[in-house]
Design a protein around this motif. Structure first.
Motif, mmCIF file in Angstrom:
data_model
loop_
_atom_site.group_PDB
_atom_site.id
_atom_site.type_symbol
_atom_site.label_atom_id
_atom_site.label_comp_id
_atom_site.label_asym_id
_atom_site.label_seq_id
_atom_site.Cartn_x
_atom_site.Cartn_y
_atom_site.Cartn_z
ATOM 1 N N VAL A 201 2.863 -3.731 -3.546
ATOM 2 C CA VAL A 201 2.279 -3.527 -4.860
ATOM 3 C C VAL A 201 3.414 -3.621 -5.869
ATOM 4 O O VAL A 201 4.598 -3.618 -5.505
ATOM 5 C CB VAL A 201 1.564 -2.157 -4.967
ATOM 6 N N ASP B 114 5.322 -2.023 -9.124
ATOM 7 C CA ASP B 114 5.568 -0.800 -9.879
ATOM 8 C C ASP B 114 6.584 -1.125 -10.971
ATOM 9 O O ASP B 114 7.740 -1.437 -10.675
ATOM 10 C CB ASP B 114 6.107 0.284 -8.940
ATOM 11 N N SER C 139 6.630 -1.364 -1.312
ATOM 12 C CA SER C 139 5.666 -1.096 -0.247
ATOM 13 C C SER C 139 4.573 -0.166 -0.755
ATOM 14 O O SER C 139 4.847 0.845 -1.388
ATOM 15 C CB SER C 139 6.390 -0.452 0.940
ATOM 16 N N ARG C 140 3.321 -0.547 -0.506
ATOM 17 C CA ARG C 140 2.204 0.291 -0.941
ATOM 18 C C ARG C 140 2.294 1.675 -0.324
ATOM 19 O O ARG C 140 2.037 2.686 -0.986
ATOM 20 C CB ARG C 140 0.867 -0.376 -0.570
ATOM 21 N N ASN C 141 2.643 1.755 0.941
ATOM 22 C CA ASN C 141 2.742 3.048 1.606
ATOM 23 C C ASN C 141 3.901 3.884 1.062
ATOM 24 O O ASN C 141 3.780 5.103 0.917
ATOM 25 C CB ASN C 141 2.908 2.853 3.116
ATOM 26 N N ARG D 117 5.096 3.788 -1.948
ATOM 27 C CA ARG D 117 4.673 4.295 -3.254
ATOM 28 C C ARG D 117 3.766 5.510 -3.084
ATOM 29 O O ARG D 117 3.917 6.520 -3.783
ATOM 30 C CB ARG D 117 3.957 3.194 -4.037
ATOM 31 N N LEU D 118 2.817 5.427 -2.145
ATOM 32 C CA LEU D 118 1.916 6.556 -1.904
ATOM 33 C C LEU D 118 2.691 7.799 -1.484
ATOM 34 O O LEU D 118 2.437 8.904 -1.978
ATOM 35 C CB LEU D 118 0.889 6.199 -0.818
ATOM 36 N N GLN E 237 -6.989 7.922 1.493
ATOM 37 C CA GLN E 237 -6.857 6.948 0.423
ATOM 38 C C GLN E 237 -7.886 5.848 0.659
ATOM 39 O O GLN E 237 -8.084 5.384 1.793
ATOM 40 C CB GLN E 237 -5.438 6.362 0.403
ATOM 41 N N TRP F 276 -2.640 7.030 -7.948
ATOM 42 C CA TRP F 276 -1.568 6.889 -6.969
ATOM 43 C C TRP F 276 -1.315 5.422 -6.645
ATOM 44 O O TRP F 276 -0.186 5.019 -6.414
ATOM 45 C CB TRP F 276 -1.886 7.679 -5.702
ATOM 46 N N ASN F 277 -2.382 4.632 -6.578
ATOM 47 C CA ASN F 277 -2.267 3.188 -6.436
ATOM 48 C C ASN F 277 -3.370 2.536 -7.255
ATOM 49 O O ASN F 277 -4.476 3.072 -7.351
ATOM 50 C CB ASN F 277 -2.407 2.751 -4.964
ATOM 51 N N SER F 278 -3.086 1.396 -7.813
ATOM 52 C CA SER F 278 -4.059 0.673 -8.624
ATOM 53 C C SER F 278 -5.325 0.382 -7.821
ATOM 54 O O SER F 278 -5.258 -0.023 -6.647
ATOM 55 C CB SER F 278 -3.428 -0.637 -9.111
ATOM 56 N N GLU G 180 -7.415 2.305 -6.530
ATOM 57 C CA GLU G 180 -7.641 3.193 -5.378
ATOM 58 C C GLU G 180 -7.774 4.643 -5.815
ATOM 59 O O GLU G 180 -7.362 5.022 -6.913
ATOM 60 C CB GLU G 180 -6.480 3.064 -4.381
#
Length: 381
Positions: A81, A83, A89-91, A93-94, A202, A245-247, A249
């Motif tokens: 993703v 930022d 990494s999406r994970n 970032r989470l 999520q 937390w994520n776009s 989502e």
């Protein structure tokens, strides 16, 4: 089962209404086109949007899972993703964001349900290297990959109920929407947690992402309100929840709480979600109508080989198109018979369509135009 009256998968009410007017081409969650997304329903008592489990839909889902392959085009271990314009990494970032909401001890046991190739477990282990890792998924051929992760202790493929272990943390990333009986599953998860144990969920946010409706193998479609209601119904105390937390989502951190009486009082989101699904259906139809009027002899580039792009290409049934993706490991490969280009490879004066909700597409367009001002970018209004 196709003619049976089923109960709502969230509040268990038998008052479930079919929505035959919502008819969409489908795409699998591992990004393959599918003839039909399924039959949509809404609960009159809680407003939860869900699929009717017809015999055809159940057969489709079984076929999808039998050949499932997450991230088939990408050599990256997980989805990236952006930022502040930078890939991450999406994970990761989470994890960075939820670590601000909760402090985990130095040691413990984590179980990742629907762990796939272990992307989240790897990222979790980098941040919490004193924890023992456990994975759970349906595919036996993933065992060696999961067990190769440092601190991996076990990989389960059997029925969840048969797992003879308790955990401090259980994660379900992009899993809850696939479950036929999410309340029952969450109550089982609660029994597998130590006192004070935490569950992290999520999933996609239906409120902002109409493309989620196209995913064939999703059984439930959540807003933050209905996801929070699900957690309360299962007997969890919500620690934190967010749609940021994520776009596109939504997520919930919740704790086992044996003092909560279940089921809790149901809040009805029927009218709100009925309006939402019809608004999304019209929006998706308008996108197709807009692009069908575009010069059929001119090639269109579609940004992203994931769910929204795959749905768009399949629904348009257009021969002259190409893919554009910022994941450079996809460059030169083919998806649905069309080549994938990097943004640098796209010929000048091309048109690229951004199949994302308007606010997200605007941000992407602004970023890409800085490097390719010679390209025309279009996106949904």
């Amino acid at each position: 089962m196709s003619n049976a009256i089923r109960k709502c998968s969230l509040c268990l009410s038998p008052s479930v209404e079919e929505l035959p007017e919502i008819q969409l081409k489908g795409v699998t969650s591992d990004c393959n086109p599918w003839p039909c997304s399924g039959v949509f329903c809404i609960c009159r008592d809680c407003g939860h949007i869900q699929k009717k489990m017809t015999s055809r839909w159940l057969k489709d889902v079984a076929n999808i899972y039998s050949e499932y392959n997450s991230y088939p085009l990408s050599e990256a271990k997980e989805q990236l993703v952006y930022d502040n314009g930078m890939p991450i990494s999406r994970n990761k970032r989470l994890l960075n964001l939820f670590s601000k909401e909760i402090t985990l001890p130095a040691t413990g046991k984590i179980l990742d349900i629907g762990c796939g190739k272990g992307q989240f477990l790897r990222c979790f282990s980098e941040m919490y290297n004193g924890w023992d890792l456990f994975g759970c998924d349906q595919q036996e051929d993933l065992r060696s990959e999961i067990m190769s992760i440092p601190k991996a202790c076990n990989y389960y493929t059997q029925n969840f109920e048969k797992i003879d272990e308790k955990f401090n943390f259980i994660s379900l990333l992009y899993v809850i929407e696939h479950l036929f009986e999410p309340v029952e599953m969450l109550r089982s998860i609660k029994d597998k947690l130590h006192d004070g144990g935490v569950v992290f969920i999520q999933t996609g946010d239906l409120k902002v992402n109409p493309f989620d409706l196209a995913v064939v193998d999703h059984c439930s479609y959540f807003t933050l309100s209905t996801l929070e209601q699900l957690m309360r119904q299962a007997g969890f105390k919500i620690i934190a929840s967010s749609n940021a937390w994520n776009s596109k989502e939504i997520g919930v951190l919740a704790q086992r709480d044996d003092n909560i009486d279940t089921p809790t009082k149901i809040i009805n989101y029927y009218q709100e979600n009925m309006d939402l699904i019809h608004r999304h259906n019209s929006w998706l139809t308008n996108i197709l109508d807009d692009l069908k009027d575009f010069d059929s002899n001119r090639k269109i580039g579609i940004l992203g080989t994931a769910i929204s792009g795959t749905w768009l290409a399949s629904s348009l049934q257009r021969e002259s198109f190409f893919w554009v993706d910022e994941d450079l490991s996809q460059t030169g490969k083919k998806h649905m018979g069309a080549v994938v280009m990097s943004i640098k490879m796209v010929p000048a004066n091309s048109m690229i369509y951004l199949p994302f909700p308007n606010s997200i597409a605007r941000d992407i367009c602004s970023r890409l135009q800085k490097t390719r001002p010679d390209i025309e970018f279009k996106y949904p209004q």
